[in-house]
Design an enzyme around this catalytic site. Structure first.
Site, PDB file in Angstrom:
ATOM      1  CG  HIS A  18      55.087  45.704 -12.335  1.00 57.04           C
ATOM      2  ND1 HIS A  18      53.776  45.987 -12.663  1.00 57.04           N
ATOM      3  CD2 HIS A  18      55.802  45.898 -13.462  1.00 57.04           C
ATOM      4  CE1 HIS A  18      53.717  46.352 -13.928  1.00 57.04           C
ATOM      5  NE2 HIS A  18      54.939  46.305 -14.442  1.00 57.04           N
ATOM      6  CG  HIS A  22      58.484  24.302 -12.731  1.00 57.88           C
ATOM      7  ND1 HIS A  22      59.061  23.229 -13.350  1.00 57.88           N
ATOM      8  CD2 HIS A  22      59.522  25.107 -12.357  1.00 57.88           C
ATOM      9  CE1 HIS A  22      60.372  23.363 -13.349  1.00 57.88           C
ATOM     10  NE2 HIS A  22      60.677  24.500 -12.760  1.00 57.88           N
TER      11      HIS A  22
HETATM   12  O1  JB3 Z   1      64.413  21.910 -14.504  1.00 56.69           O
HETATM   13  C1  JB3 Z   1      64.947  21.847 -13.421  1.00 56.69           C
HETATM   14  C2  JB3 Z   1      65.981  22.855 -13.025  1.00 56.69           C
HETATM   15  N1  JB3 Z   1      64.664  20.889 -12.530  1.00 56.69           N
HETATM   16  C3  JB3 Z   1      63.714  19.818 -12.785  1.00 56.69           C
HETATM   17  C4  JB3 Z   1      62.719  19.710 -11.652  1.00 56.69           C
HETATM   18  C5  JB3 Z   1      61.903  20.957 -11.451  1.00 56.69           C
HETATM   19  O2  JB3 Z   1      61.819  18.626 -11.931  1.00 56.69           O
HETATM   20  C6  JB3 Z   1      64.478  18.496 -12.929  1.00 56.69           C
HETATM   21  O3  JB3 Z   1      65.438  18.586 -13.976  1.00 56.69           O
HETATM   22  C7  JB3 Z   1      63.490  17.364 -13.192  1.00 56.69           C
HETATM   23  O4  JB3 Z   1      62.877  17.538 -14.440  1.00 56.69           O
HETATM   24  C8  JB3 Z   1      62.435  17.365 -12.080  1.00 56.69           C
HETATM   25  O5  JB3 Z   1      63.093  17.003 -10.885  1.00 56.69           O
HETATM   26  P1  JB3 Z   1      62.592  15.798  -9.976  1.00 56.69           P
HETATM   27  O6  JB3 Z   1      61.169  15.990  -9.604  1.00 56.69           O
HETATM   28  O7  JB3 Z   1      63.572  15.641  -8.879  1.00 56.69           O
HETATM   29  O8  JB3 Z   1      62.629  14.588 -11.022  1.00 56.69           O
HETATM   30  P2  JB3 Z   1      62.553  13.045 -10.880  1.00 56.69           P
HETATM   31  O9  JB3 Z   1      63.900  12.465 -11.148  1.00 56.69           O
HETATM   32  O10 JB3 Z   1      61.385  12.611 -11.733  1.00 56.69           O
HETATM   33  O11 JB3 Z   1      62.245  12.748  -9.357  1.00 56.69           O
HETATM   34  C9  JB3 Z   1      60.967  12.724  -8.786  1.00 56.69           C
HETATM   35  C10 JB3 Z   1      61.100  11.913  -7.499  1.00 56.69           C
HETATM   36  O12 JB3 Z   1      59.861  11.980  -6.796  1.00 56.69           O
HETATM   37  C11 JB3 Z   1      61.394  10.414  -7.784  1.00 56.69           C
HETATM   38  O13 JB3 Z   1      62.463   9.961  -6.971  1.00 56.69           O
HETATM   39  C12 JB3 Z   1      60.066   9.752  -7.416  1.00 56.69           C
HETATM   40  O14 JB3 Z   1      60.219   8.425  -6.923  1.00 56.69           O
HETATM   41  C13 JB3 Z   1      59.542  10.695  -6.335  1.00 56.69           C
HETATM   42  N2  JB3 Z   1      58.089  10.577  -6.155  1.00 56.69           N
HETATM   43  C14 JB3 Z   1      57.125  10.507  -7.110  1.00 56.69           C
HETATM   44  N3  JB3 Z   1      55.917  10.333  -6.544  1.00 56.69           N
HETATM   45  C15 JB3 Z   1      57.503  10.453  -4.961  1.00 56.69           C
HETATM   46  C16 JB3 Z   1      56.122  10.290  -5.198  1.00 56.69           C
HETATM   47  N4  JB3 Z   1      58.029  10.488  -3.717  1.00 56.69           N
HETATM   48  C17 JB3 Z   1      57.182  10.339  -2.671  1.00 56.69           C
HETATM   49  N5  JB3 Z   1      57.671  10.361  -1.419  1.00 56.69           N
HETATM   50  N6  JB3 Z   1      55.837  10.158  -2.840  1.00 56.69           N
HETATM   51  C18 JB3 Z   1      55.251  10.125  -4.078  1.00 56.69           C
HETATM   52  O15 JB3 Z   1      54.023   9.933  -4.184  1.00 56.69           O
END
Ligand code: JB3
Length: 199
Positions: free
Chosen positions: A124, A133
């Site tokens: 609350h 996050h």
């Molecule tokens: O802890 C948990 C349960 N989940 C985590 C989540 C909150 O954060 C997870 O385990 C990871 O630590 C993280 O997930 P996320 O963000 O999906 O992680 P990552 O694999 O780093 O993916 C980030 C994606 O965002 C990548 O595919 C990047 O290419 C993309 N990205 C980064 N910058 C972008 C940009 N995509 C677009 N369209 N534009 C951007 O500027």
């Protein structure tokens, strides 16, 4: 609607949107090598028109979410898993996602582009500011305030009436029993500051 970011976090948000019967047009990622995710087409920033698209920033990095929220001309929407429990007085702002098993109790305020991850508990009168996050299984007791951009690690516990500053990092499993300043990195039980981030 669209998701911006096509990796692990997007998978979890896709599940929420499917359960809410949302029409998902595509995902958009910066990485041109990612072509599809969970059967959905992945488009790329360079040749995508974001104007007025209903969207969620499906990227776990708090700082990247903030940058893109300020840059992109999207209409950001909220995603709430149907198996989460939010008191009717809880407020949630644009771009925020609430995962399965989350409980948020009375008179808590949740800001913009916040992630309240799987089975987190926010009690609350808490205030959770923009771009925070709250990781899986973390617990915020009553009247906890979390400032912008802070990351609360998995399974961390924050005692009642604690204030945590902006862009801080609370490590997984930490137990926070004192107020924490901006940019502090905290680990352990009881939680101790081990360093400061650059923001
Ligand atoms: O802890 C948990 C349960 N989940 C985590 C989540 C909150 O954060 C997870 O385990 C990871 O630590 C993280 O997930 P996320 O963000 O999906 O992680 P990552 O694999 O780093 O993916 C980030 C994606 O965002 C990548 O595919 C990047 O290419 C993309 N990205 C980064 N910058 C972008 C940009 N995509 C677009 N369209 N534009 C951007 O500027």
């Amino acid at each position: 609607m669209i998701l911006i970011g096509a990796s692990g976090h997007a998978k979890v948000i896709l599940d929420i949107l499917e359960r809410n019967n949302r029409d998902i047009k595509c995902l958009v990622d910066a990485n041109p090598n990612i072509k599809q995710l969970c059967g959905y087409k992945v488009e790329h920033d360079a040749d995508f028109d974001f104007t007025k698209k209903q969207a969620i920033l499906s990227i776990g990095s708090n700082s990247i979410r903030k940058k893109l929220a300020e840059e992109l001309p999207c209409d950001f929407v909220i995603g709430i898993h149907p198996q989460s429990v939010l008191d009717s007085t809880v407020s949630v702002k644009e771009g925020t996602v609430i995962m399965a098993g989350v409980v948020i109790n009375r008179d808590t305020q949740v800001g913009k582009h916040v992630i309240v991850n799987t089975s987190a508990s926010i009690d609350h009168d808490c205030i959770v500011n923009d771009f925070v996050h709250i990781s899986p299984n973390a617990t915020l007791c009553g009247t906890v305030h979390i400032a912008e951009g802070t990351h609360i690690g998995a399974g961390a516990v924050v005692s009642p009436n604690i204030k945590i500053g902006k862009w801080a990092i609370i490590g997984a499993g930490a137990v926070v029993i004192r107020d924490i300043p901006d940019f502090a990195v905290v680990v352990g039980n009881p939680g101790k500051i081990i360093k400061y981030t650059n923001g």
